[in-house]
Structures are given as structure tokens and as C-alpha cells.
Design a protein around this motif. Structure first.
Motif, PDB file in Angstrom:
ATOM      1  N   PHE A  80      10.434 -16.953  44.288  1.00 38.25           N
ATOM      2  CA  PHE A  80      11.449 -16.523  43.319  1.00 38.25           C
ATOM      3  C   PHE A  80      11.109 -15.144  42.752  1.00 38.25           C
ATOM      4  O   PHE A  80      11.981 -14.306  42.568  1.00 38.25           O
ATOM      5  CB  PHE A  80      11.567 -17.527  42.169  1.00 38.25           C
ATOM      6  CG  PHE A  80      12.586 -18.589  42.421  1.00 38.25           C
ATOM      7  CD1 PHE A  80      13.929 -18.254  42.499  1.00 38.25           C
ATOM      8  CD2 PHE A  80      12.220 -19.901  42.603  1.00 38.25           C
ATOM      9  CE1 PHE A  80      14.890 -19.225  42.730  1.00 38.25           C
ATOM     10  CE2 PHE A  80      13.169 -20.880  42.846  1.00 38.25           C
ATOM     11  CZ  PHE A  80      14.505 -20.540  42.910  1.00 38.25           C
ATOM     12  N   ASN A  87      17.787 -15.917  38.424  1.00 44.92           N
ATOM     13  CA  ASN A  87      17.653 -16.586  39.720  1.00 44.92           C
ATOM     14  C   ASN A  87      17.276 -18.048  39.559  1.00 44.92           C
ATOM     15  O   ASN A  87      17.821 -18.916  40.234  1.00 44.92           O
ATOM     16  CB  ASN A  87      16.592 -15.886  40.575  1.00 44.92           C
ATOM     17  CG  ASN A  87      17.195 -14.772  41.405  1.00 44.92           C
ATOM     18  OD1 ASN A  87      18.362 -14.842  41.802  1.00 44.92           O
ATOM     19  ND2 ASN A  87      16.418 -13.745  41.671  1.00 44.92           N
ATOM     20  N   ILE A 133      11.598  -7.664  36.354  1.00 47.52           N
ATOM     21  CA  ILE A 133      11.303  -8.837  37.185  1.00 47.52           C
ATOM     22  C   ILE A 133      11.594 -10.123  36.412  1.00 47.52           C
ATOM     23  O   ILE A 133      12.234 -11.037  36.922  1.00 47.52           O
ATOM     24  CB  ILE A 133       9.836  -8.821  37.667  1.00 47.52           C
ATOM     25  CG1 ILE A 133       9.611  -7.612  38.585  1.00 47.52           C
ATOM     26  CG2 ILE A 133       9.479 -10.110  38.383  1.00 47.52           C
ATOM     27  CD1 ILE A 133       8.186  -7.433  39.041  1.00 47.52           C
ATOM     28  N   SER A 182      13.132 -11.455  43.007  1.00 47.46           N
ATOM     29  CA  SER A 182      13.535 -10.883  41.718  1.00 47.46           C
ATOM     30  C   SER A 182      12.873  -9.543  41.434  1.00 47.46           C
ATOM     31  O   SER A 182      13.108  -8.964  40.382  1.00 47.46           O
ATOM     32  CB  SER A 182      13.191 -11.843  40.577  1.00 47.46           C
ATOM     33  OG  SER A 182      13.665 -13.133  40.856  1.00 47.46           O
ATOM     34  N   ALA A 183      11.998  -9.078  42.337  1.00 50.60           N
ATOM     35  CA  ALA A 183      11.268  -7.846  42.051  1.00 50.60           C
ATOM     36  C   ALA A 183      11.907  -6.670  42.774  1.00 50.60           C
ATOM     37  O   ALA A 183      12.052  -6.702  43.979  1.00 50.60           O
ATOM     38  CB  ALA A 183       9.815  -8.007  42.482  1.00 50.60           C
ATOM     39  N   PRO A 184      12.332  -5.645  42.016  1.00 49.61           N
ATOM     40  CA  PRO A 184      12.914  -4.477  42.682  1.00 49.61           C
ATOM     41  C   PRO A 184      11.859  -3.758  43.519  1.00 49.61           C
ATOM     42  O   PRO A 184      10.687  -3.700  43.130  1.00 49.61           O
ATOM     43  CB  PRO A 184      13.397  -3.596  41.535  1.00 49.61           C
ATOM     44  CG  PRO A 184      12.768  -4.103  40.315  1.00 49.61           C
ATOM     45  CD  PRO A 184      12.275  -5.489  40.565  1.00 49.61           C
ATOM     46  N   ALA A 202      15.476 -10.753  36.035  1.00 52.63           N
ATOM     47  CA  ALA A 202      16.078 -11.151  37.307  1.00 52.63           C
ATOM     48  C   ALA A 202      15.591 -12.539  37.709  1.00 52.63           C
ATOM     49  O   ALA A 202      16.373 -13.386  38.147  1.00 52.63           O
ATOM     50  CB  ALA A 202      15.741 -10.134  38.389  1.00 52.63           C
ATOM     51  N   LEU A 203      14.290 -12.782  37.509  1.00 48.82           N
ATOM     52  CA  LEU A 203      13.707 -14.083  37.836  1.00 48.82           C
ATOM     53  C   LEU A 203      14.401 -15.188  37.053  1.00 48.82           C
ATOM     54  O   LEU A 203      14.775 -16.228  37.599  1.00 48.82           O
ATOM     55  CB  LEU A 203      12.205 -14.065  37.521  1.00 48.82           C
ATOM     56  CG  LEU A 203      11.443 -15.362  37.735  1.00 48.82           C
ATOM     57  CD1 LEU A 203      11.389 -15.706  39.205  1.00 48.82           C
ATOM     58  CD2 LEU A 203      10.032 -15.271  37.174  1.00 48.82           C
TER      59      LEU A 203
END
Lengths: 282, 306
Positions: B137, A264, A257, B141-143, A260-261
Motif C-alpha cells: 500500500f 488507498n 505518502i 501511495s508514494a510519489p 495517499a496511503l
């Protein structure tokens, strides 16, 4: 450099940059700073009953089912995520840009075929396609990267295509045609600089999508294969045990997380900075 | 309008035809011998050869595909290699569970996403707004498998509020729906926020306020419905995302839908089932996109269908 300074002014983007630097740093320096060998199944890594060790003490984030140090595995797993994120997404952006520019600028029958192929790809359930591709090619790090690139180029192609089309109708491009500039001069000198910012934004935002897809594939067991650690396959390997050892899902999950965060946040800020029409909308 | 719909339908059929060719070709390349799978391990070479003959597996690729396509046109998806059941029946039996899950997920993402987005727009640039932005956000972004497993742990194992998995009652539906809707809620809240900000800047909102209408009334009657419209059309596009999500979420929660069916089929290389589910998903995606485009001009008359 100017962009970087602009980024640093935004708190969320700065937070994203810091997360990226920390994760990339621990991935690069893993061979030197990781507390243990990520493959070493340590005798004292398991309790007397043979269960994994909880976080704290000798093993900061605990150990996994085989008595391997989780923190070390996460650090090496970061290498996997970042390599795939950068390689797969880089390839996806390149393919997407090539397709988008060809279809949007040169058009003709090749352009038509390319855009129809894009429509076709949009109709596929992305994850199913990736799983089937991974199963055909027998997953390894590079195969997984290739599979993700083959699935993810589509959105980039669509965006670049639309942008190329609208650019070619702008007056300054028509003026170039009018004064007799060659199509390559127009493409490289006048169109590409405009498309470049879109590509930079996608090169950042896309890494987030890629990291998530890699984690999902690895979690399903068709991504990066153990013993090579990947955040997704760490969860895959340990999930049957997660009720008694939740940290084995919690820490790798948080790592996915966070990475990816971070991409983003930075990508979103880049879009604001590089696209002047979006100014003042927030 | 009718000409447009017809043209889009023809396009949709061509796309689905393309999807069927590509999928068939990909599955054809899988390193597996269907005849041996059907016959079982102890079968003689002769039995295997017979089955191969019967199913036409020794025909060249394009003949096999045309045969499959011909059967498909009569509504026949073929038989599962391992379960010996009609694939059409298997999918039909699993579809209600998946549709239920998707309905739950759409409800969750709209509920969380629209609320967060609207609050963010009204309380623009306050700590609350920033907090919600960060949350959205995190949402994107969390699978889904991480969200699913973590919620399973917290709400089912530790707190015991919901069952650990399975299907049947309303309580079973909650956690899978939230795990699947979490991602979409992130997108919707960001879209809703910017859509709402656009609407709040419009003259008619200022007029309504100048007339002396209360904040709440302007907000709920004038702004919210208008901000909502562009977002409704997005639900059609969501379907593609869901079709990927169900594979993961259904396998985390043991939800008996087509995602789980596909995932089990992939593990056992049961090609007719993989083929069937892929086609059904592609149909749903194409239909969703088509609906999104068709609805757009009703929502915003400035959009013309061409």
C-alpha cells in the motif's frame, strides 16, 4: 453509518480514517493551531550563516530556505492537497460516471463517440498531458484541479461503462423493460443504486491518485505556485538544498505518502465492503 | 485471429492519429511565438516574418497540421526550435537510455512485487503477510519523485553506495530503476497475492499435495507458474505508467532519456520536441495495450479474441 461501522472494524481502514481525520483537522484548523504564519520569513528562522534551522527546538519541524516555519507550511499545504483532492477527483468521478452511463446505457452514436474519446485519452502519457495543459492555462489552485480532473476521469468512465453494460444485461433490468418501465425509471431507480457503490469507491481511491498527481505537478513547478504552500512545491522550492537540509524533503514527502496511503486504505476497504462478490477473498 | 489483429492495428492507427491532432491543437494554443524563438531576441521583424513564412506558421491551423502529418509519414518529426537539430535524431539518441531504465524498472517491480505477493499468499494472514500488504500500500501511495529523492539522499549522499546521478555504469542504473519500480511493485504484489490465493485453492494443487508432493515442489512447480500467467499480461499495460514516470525519475536523477528531453522542451516551449516525445510515448502505450490483449488468450485459453 453501517459502512462506517464496518470500516472501523478493519484495522488498516481505521488507521486510514484516523490519518485522514488528523490531516483534515490540521488543514481546517491551520489558521488557529499553526504555530507561525506560513508566509512569514522570520529573522530567527535562519542560522547565523543563513541556513535553514533543523527540526526541534523553537521550530518543531525546522524552517525552510527563506526562514519560514515548515510545520505551519505543511498545515496550510494540507489545505491545498485536500481541496484539490476533493474538487478534482469529485469532478473526475462525475464526468467519468456521466460518460460511462451515457455510453453504456443510452449507447447510440453519442456513446460510441464518448468511448472512442476515452480510448484516445488512455493513449496519452497522463503526466505529459497534464503538464502541457497546466502550461497552457497558467497554473492556479483551481486550474490545477481542473487539469487533474481532465486527466483522471478516464479510468472512472471505463469502469462505470463496463459495469453499466453488464448491469443492463441482467435479468432484473430486462424484466423492467418487459413490464414497460421508462428508461429514466430504470436508470435512476434500478441502475444508479448499483453504480453508486462503484462511484463511492472511486471517489475515495481516486483522491489518492489526485493527491499524488498534484504533488508531482507542483514538484515540477507547473502545479500550485509559490507562495501558496503545497507539499509538492515545498519540495520543489527546497530540493537544491536537500543534501544539507533533508528534512525539507523528508517531512513533506512523508505527508504526501501518508495522505495517499490513508485514502488507498479506506478505498480498498470500501471496495471489499460494498462489493459482496469480493467477500472472503482475503 | 488475423482479422482481429488487423482490426486492432487499424484502431491503433486511428487512435494515434487522434493523439496527434489533439496534441498538435494543444501545443498550438501555447502562448509562445515559435518564429521569434528560432530567430532569437535580436532578430529584426523581417527575419522573424521570413521564418514564419518558411515554416508555414502563418498558415491556418489545419494546413499546418496536415503539413506536419505529411512530414511525419516520411519519418520527419521536424526540427527543434532551439537546438536546430532533427527531433527524430534527438529522440533516437535518448531512447536507449530510457529503454534501459524501463527494463531496470520492470525487473525491480517484478522482483519485489512477485516475491512479496507470493510470500504473502503462502503465509496468509500472518504478521508477515500483513506487513507486506502495508508495504505494498505504501508502494502505490508514494510519489516517484519522493522515493527518488529520499533514496538519493540515503544511498548516495549518506551511505555513498551509489553515484548521485548521471548515466553510464550499472551503479548509475540501480537507484532510478528502484524508484520507478517501487510503485509497480506495490500493484504487482497485490495482484500476485490474490492470483496466488486463487491458484492455491484449485483442485490440482490439492491433488498434488495429496499425492504426497512436498510443499516446496507444489509451490514452485505447480502453483507459482500458474499464478504468474495473468500478471505477465499486465506488463504491457504498465508502459503507460512508465511513460509518466520517466519524466519525473529522469529529472530527479539527471538520466539522459526522452523523459528529460520532454521536460526540458516543455520548460523552453520547444514544441516539435514535445510533439515528438508525446507521439513516441503514445505509440509505446498503444503497442503495450495491444500486446497485452494479444498475449491474453495464449496465457488463458478461456479468453477468446473478438
Amino acid at each position: 453509518m453501517l459502512v462506517l461501522a464496518e470500516l472501523a472494524k478493519r484495522k488498516l481502514a481505521l488507521l486510514g480514517l484516523i490519518i485522514i481525520v488528523v490531516i483534515a483537522g490540521s488543514a481546517l484548523l491551520a489558521p488557529w493551531i499553526a504555530p507561525y504564519d506560513p508566509q512569514n520569513q522570520m529573522f530567527d528562522g535562519l542560522t547565523i550563516e543563513g541556513a535553514p534551522m533543523p527540526p526541534g527546538g523553537q521550530f518543531l519541524l525546522g524552517t525552510d530556505l527563506l526562514g519560514r516555519d515548515l510545520l505551519s507550511r505543511l498545515m496550510y499545504g494540507a489545505q491545498t492537497s485536500l481541496i484539490i483532492g476533493i474538487v478534482a477527483n469529485g469532478a473526475a468521478v462525475l464526468i467519468g460516471a456521466l460518460v460511462g452511463v451515457t455510453a453504456g446505457f443510452f449507447r447510440g452514436w453519442i456513446g460510441t463517440i464518448l468511448m472512442r474519446a476515452t480510448d484516445l485519452m488512455m493513449a496519452f502519457p497522463a503526466l505529459l498531458l497534464a503538464i502541457v495543459l497546466a502550461a497552457i492555462f497558467k497554473p492556479s489552485l483551481w486550474i490545477v484541479a481542473m487539469v487533474i480532473a481532465m486527466v483522471n476521469w478516464v479510468q472512472v468512465a471505463r469502469v462505470i461503462y463496463t459495469e453499466t453494460r453488464s448491469l443492463s444485461e441482467r435479468e432484473f433490468i430486462e424484466a423492467e423493460w418487459g413490464i414497460g418501465a421508462s428508461r429514466f425509471r430504470i436508470l435512476f431507480k434500478h441502475m444508479l443504486p448499483h453504480l453508486l457503490s462503484t462511484m463511492v469507491v472511486w471517489a475515495t481511491l481516486g483522491i489518492a491518485t489526485t493527491v499524488l498527481l498534484e504533488a508531482t505537478l507542483s514538484y515540477l513547478g507547473v502545479g500550485v505556485q509559490p507562495p501558496t504552500p503545497s507539499w509538492g512545491n515545498i519540495i520543489f522550492e527546497n530540493q537544491t538544498y536537500f543534501t544539507s537540509a533533508p528534512w525539507l524533503v523528508f517531512f513533506p514527502g512523508i505527508a504526501i505518502i501518508l495522505l495517499a496511503l490513508a485514502f488507498n486504505l479506506v478505498g480498498d476497504a470500501l471496495r471489499d465492503i460494498l462489493d459482496p462478490t469480493q467477500k472472503g477473498r482475503h | 485471429m488475423i482479422a482481429y489483429i488487423l482490426r486492432r492495428l487499424v484502431q491503433a492507427i486511428l487512435i494515434l492519429l487522434g493523439v496527434s491532432i489533439v496534441t498538435y491543437a494543444l501545443l498550438y494554443m501555447l502562448p509562445a511565438d515559435p518564429a521569434r524563438q528560432i530567430a532569437g531576441r535580436s532578430a529584426t521583424a523581417e527575419t522573424v516574418a521570413n521564418i514564419r513564412e518558411q515554416l508555414g506558421l502563418n498558415l491556418p491551423f489545419y494546413e499546418q497540421y496536415l503539413r506536419y502529418l505529411g512530414n511525419l509519414l516520411t519519418g520527419d518529426f521536424g526540427r527543434s526550435y532551439l537546438q536546430k537539430t532533427e527531433v527524430g535524431e534527438l529522440i533516437a539518441a535518448r531512447l536507449p537510455a530510457t529503454l534501459l531504465l524501463m527494463a531496470g524498472a520492470i525487473f525491480c517491480e517484478l522482483l519485489f512485487g512477485l516475491t512479496a505477493g507470493a510470500i504473502g499468499a503462502i503465509k496468509r494472514n500472518t504478521p508477515l503477510d500483513r506487513g507486506l500488504m502495508v508495504a505494498s500500500f505504501v508502494g502505490v501511495s508514494a510519489p516517484q519523485f519522493v522515493v527518488g529523492i529520499l533514496m538519493l539522499y540515503l544511498f548516495a549522499v549518506v551511505l555513498g553506495w551509489f553515484p548521485i546521478g548521471g548515466y553510464g555504469t550499472f551503479a548509475h542504473l540501480v537507484l532510478p530503476s528502484v524508484s520507478m519500480g517501487f510503485l509497480g511493485a506495490g500493484w504487482y504484489s497485490r495482484m500476485m497475492r490474490s492470483s496466488m490465493l486463487d491458484v492455491l485453492r484449485q483442485d490440482y494443487v490439492r491433488t498434488a499435495r495429496a499425492k504426497g508432493l512436498g510443499r516446496a515442489r507444489v509451490f514452485f512447480v505447480h502453483a507459482f507458474p500458474n499464478a504468474l500467467l495473468p500478471i505477465i499480461a499486465m506488463i504491457g499495460i504498465d508502459i503507460g505508467m512508465f511513460m509518466s514516470g520517466i519524466v519525473v525519475v529522469e529529472s530527479v536523477f539527471g538520466w539522459p532519456g526522452i523523459g528529460q528531453l520532454a521536460w526540458q522542451a516543455i520548460q523552453r516551449v520547444d514544441i516539435p520536441i514535445i510533439m515528438g516525445v508525446t507521439l513516441v510515448s503514445a505509440c509505446a502505450i498503444v503497442l503495450g495495450n495491444l500486446l497485452a490483449d494479444l498475449v491474453a488468450p495464449f496465457i488463458d485459453p478461456r479468453i477468446k479474441l473478438r
